[in-house]
Design a protein around this motif. Structure first.
Motif, short mmCIF file in Angstrom:
data_model
loop_
_atom_site.label_atom_id
_atom_site.label_comp_id
_atom_site.label_asym_id
_atom_site.label_seq_id
_atom_site.Cartn_x
_atom_site.Cartn_y
_atom_site.Cartn_z
N GLY A 169 14.60 16.77 -6.56
CA GLY A 169 13.57 15.60 -6.52
C GLY A 169 14.02 14.31 -6.03
O GLY A 169 13.22 13.31 -5.77
N ARG A 170 14.92 14.36 -5.14
CA ARG A 170 15.48 13.34 -4.41
C ARG A 170 14.65 13.19 -3.26
O ARG A 170 14.18 14.15 -2.57
N LYS A 171 14.42 11.77 -2.71
CA LYS A 171 13.59 11.53 -1.65
C LYS A 171 14.64 11.88 -0.41
O LYS A 171 15.55 10.95 -0.24
N ILE A 172 14.24 12.55 0.80
CA ILE A 172 14.97 12.68 1.78
C ILE A 172 14.09 11.96 3.22
O ILE A 172 13.11 12.22 3.26
N LYS A 173 15.00 10.99 3.77
CA LYS A 173 14.35 10.29 4.82
C LYS A 173 14.48 11.01 6.07
O LYS A 173 15.57 11.00 6.67
N VAL A 174 13.47 11.87 6.25
CA VAL A 174 13.78 12.97 7.47
C VAL A 174 13.85 12.18 8.91
O VAL A 174 14.59 12.49 9.60
N PHE A 175 13.20 11.00 8.94
CA PHE A 175 13.20 10.26 10.19
C PHE A 175 13.96 9.16 10.28
O PHE A 175 13.85 8.23 10.97
N GLY A 176 15.03 9.05 9.20
CA GLY A 176 15.92 8.03 9.25
C GLY A 176 15.16 6.93 8.22
O GLY A 176 13.90 7.10 7.66
N GLU A 177 16.05 5.72 8.07
CA GLU A 177 15.39 4.53 6.84
C GLU A 177 14.21 4.13 7.71
O GLU A 177 14.06 3.77 8.77
N SER A 178 13.40 3.68 6.74
CA SER A 178 12.25 2.90 7.02
C SER A 178 12.41 1.48 7.27
O SER A 178 13.06 1.01 6.57
N HIS A 179 11.65 0.83 8.38
CA HIS A 179 11.80 -0.60 8.60
C HIS A 179 10.48 -1.40 8.44
O HIS A 179 10.13 -2.31 8.57
N ILE A 180 9.35 -0.31 7.80
CA ILE A 180 8.16 -0.91 7.89
C ILE A 180 7.86 -2.15 6.95
O ILE A 180 6.87 -2.85 7.34
N ASP A 181 8.64 -2.54 5.81
CA ASP A 181 8.26 -3.50 5.00
C ASP A 181 8.83 -4.79 5.81
O ASP A 181 8.21 -5.80 5.66
N GLU A 182 9.89 -4.85 6.74
CA GLU A 182 10.26 -6.07 7.45
C GLU A 182 9.22 -6.19 8.50
O GLU A 182 8.98 -7.32 8.65
N ILE A 183 8.85 -5.09 9.28
CA ILE A 183 8.09 -5.10 10.28
C ILE A 183 6.72 -5.96 9.86
O ILE A 183 5.97 -7.07 10.40
#
Length: 205
Positions: A169-183
């Motif tokens: 059930g762990r969330k795996i960040k396949v494309f790396g950490e998201s920066h969408i919140d900061e953007i």
């Protein structure tokens, strides 16, 4: 940006709106890579009369118009230049008998948003993105283009945000950490959702 799942997010939005009782249409502005008919399991040819071309209805009542519904071979490539593509998108608006709709969604990429912004009465856009590093620049370009056209940006959807491990059930960040919140925060935009990468979605489509 190409390949981030604009058509899939559009289909999800359309289906959610339809379940709430709205009349919804999808004007598939992705002329060179149309995938909406495949997702909904609909096929052409679209029929017409002196009134115009009739969209094909999916099983849930969503009305769809796509270049694939006008071609004899839906797997044949569309090798048209920009002006022809732009003309097709305009005709999907002017020559298709949409009827009484509450929402009309036109997913598209490249030059197509410019055509849509300039030719259709657009109320707002949703930017669809993915977590890769390139995203910040591309999101800002899309945001600035919308600003130049005086079209409000309703918010951002991040697709392929994570993969849920089927065992733990762990969330795996396949494309790396998201920066969408900061953007989004930098531009004063709302993050409307973060959609997981889920093999079940591909099967359903």
């Amino acid at each position: 940006k190409g390949g981030v799942g604009k058509s899939f997010v559009t289909a999800c939005l359309a289906s959610a709106m339809r379940k709430k009782g709205y009349n919804v249409g999808i004007l598939d502005a992705d002329v060179t890579g149309p995938s909406i008919p495949k997702m909904y399991g609909v096929h052409g040819p679209a029929m017409g009369s002196e009134m115009g071309i009739y969209p094909v209805e999916a099983s849930d009542g969503i009305k769809i118009m796509s270049v694939n519904l006008l071609m004899e071979d839906e797997e044949a490539p569309v090798v048209w230049r920009g002006p022809v593509i732009a003309g097709t998108v305009k005709q999907f608006w002017t020559d298709v008998v949409w009827g009484d709709l509450d929402y009309l969604l036109p997913p598209g990429t490249g030059d197509v948003p410019l055509t849509v912004f300039q030719s259709l009465p657009v109320d707002g856009i949703v930017i669809v993105t993915s977590p890769q590093e390139l995203v910040q620049m591309i999101v800002k370009k899309a945001y600035n283009m919308a600003g130049m056209m005086d079209i409000p940006v309703l918010g951002i959807v991040e697709n392929y945000s994570y993969l849920v491990c089927p065992d733990c059930g762990r969330k795996i960040k396949v494309f790396g950490e998201s920066h969408i919140d900061e953007i989004a925060s930098d531009m004063g935009l709302e993050v409307l959702g973060k959609m997981p990468l889920d093999p079940a979605f591909a099967e359903l489509a």
